[in-house]
Design an enzyme around this catalytic site. Structure first.
Site, mmCIF file in Angstrom:
data_model
loop_
_atom_site.group_PDB
_atom_site.id
_atom_site.type_symbol
_atom_site.label_atom_id
_atom_site.label_comp_id
_atom_site.label_asym_id
_atom_site.label_seq_id
_atom_site.Cartn_x
_atom_site.Cartn_y
_atom_site.Cartn_z
ATOM 1 N N ASP A 41 26.666 49.475 38.704
ATOM 2 C CA ASP A 41 26.642 48.181 38.978
ATOM 3 C C ASP A 41 25.916 47.215 37.872
ATOM 4 O O ASP A 41 25.045 47.633 36.715
ATOM 5 C CB ASP A 41 25.403 47.731 40.079
ATOM 6 N N ASN A 89 34.579 43.922 47.058
ATOM 7 C CA ASN A 89 35.143 43.672 46.018
ATOM 8 C C ASN A 89 36.546 43.262 45.975
ATOM 9 O O ASN A 89 37.225 42.425 45.032
ATOM 10 C CB ASN A 89 35.116 44.503 44.930
#
Length: 261
Positions: A41, A89
């Site tokens: 991340d 996403n």
């Protein structure tokens, strides 16, 4: 970079290898996690911080995957799960998503070509573009016989979706056998569902690492991480270093795992 920062970086480069070597020697071999899940991340925030575009951040993040696998092999980790792209996403704008998928495809092909690691795609592959799905399957086929670290490539992955897919697969299997819902309801247990997860047959993760300072799972390995230890690192993924990894392993080794007892 200022003269002072350059001097600090030079000192760091000289001292850290010795520090890291001591950390490796001090790790208790019977306390090494067998399966490590990593939430990669912070690529976009890293890119913004260095004044570059989002694609540059994703490329920098992809470049850090191979070093991570080297570090895992060094300490004796046997399974790694890398979360590269979530189902959420997939809702990003096409001008960001398409380059990201291309970067992931390139990274997977590069890893597969080395034949050092056994790659296993996990995720809802039916949600991905056909070209991406084909590359993930090709990487799995190419490395199927590799006797090395097992690397789960989580692309188009979401923990809730995985559980739903597992239940759907379980129901379909028993429908083909002619099992009634009443019969299935009377015998179903957690192992039945676990046998239909993307990671079936693998040990659950002992340690889950998330970079970028976020302290939440976000849907990563929801079923498998019920008894995992968690380590949250402030560094954005492109800046995640060997020393950060070793600190995570050391923190894991120092914990007393009770498993509810």
């Amino acid at each position: 970079m200022s003269t002072w920062n350059l001097a600090k970086e030079a000192v760091r480069r000289r001292l850290y290898p010795a520090y890291e070597a001591r950390m490796v020697r001090a790790l208790p071999q019977d306390q090494i996690p067998k399966h490590v899940g990593v939430m990669l991340d912070g690529n976009r925030r890293w890119a913004k911080a260095v004044g570059r575009d989002t694609a540059h951040g994703h490329r920098a993040g992809a470049a850090n995957i191979e070093p991570l696998l080297d570090w895992c092999e060094e300490v004796g980790v046997e399974v790694v799960t890398l979360w590269l792209l979530s189902t959420d996403n997939l809702n990003r704008r096409s001008e960001e998503l398409e380059p990201l998928l291309e970067i992931i495809e390139e990274a997977v092909l590069t890893l597969a070509a080395q034949r050092r690691w056994r790659l296993h795609p996990v995720g809802a592959l039916d949600l991905l573009p056909s070209g991406t799905t084909a590359i993930l399957k090709q990487a799995a086929d190419t490395t199927r016989d590799v006797d090395g670290l097992l690397v789960n490539i989580a692309v188009g992955y979401g923990g809730r979706r995985e559980i739903a897919d597992a239940v759907r697969s379980l129901l379909s299997e028993h429908a083909e056998k002619g099992t009634t819902l009443e019969e299935l309801a009377s015998v179903i247990d957690v192992e039945h569902i676990a046998d239909h997860l993307y990671t079936k047959g693998q040990p659950d993760p002992d340690l889950v690492i998330r970079t970028s300072g976020e302290q939440r799972l976000g849907g990563f390995l929801l079923w498998q991480s019920a008894k995992s230890e968690f380590y949250f690192c402030e560094a954005y993924w492109p800046d995640f270093r060997r020393v950060d990894f070793l600190r995570a392993i050391r923190a894991y080794a120092q914990r007393e795992r009770r498993f509810g007892s």
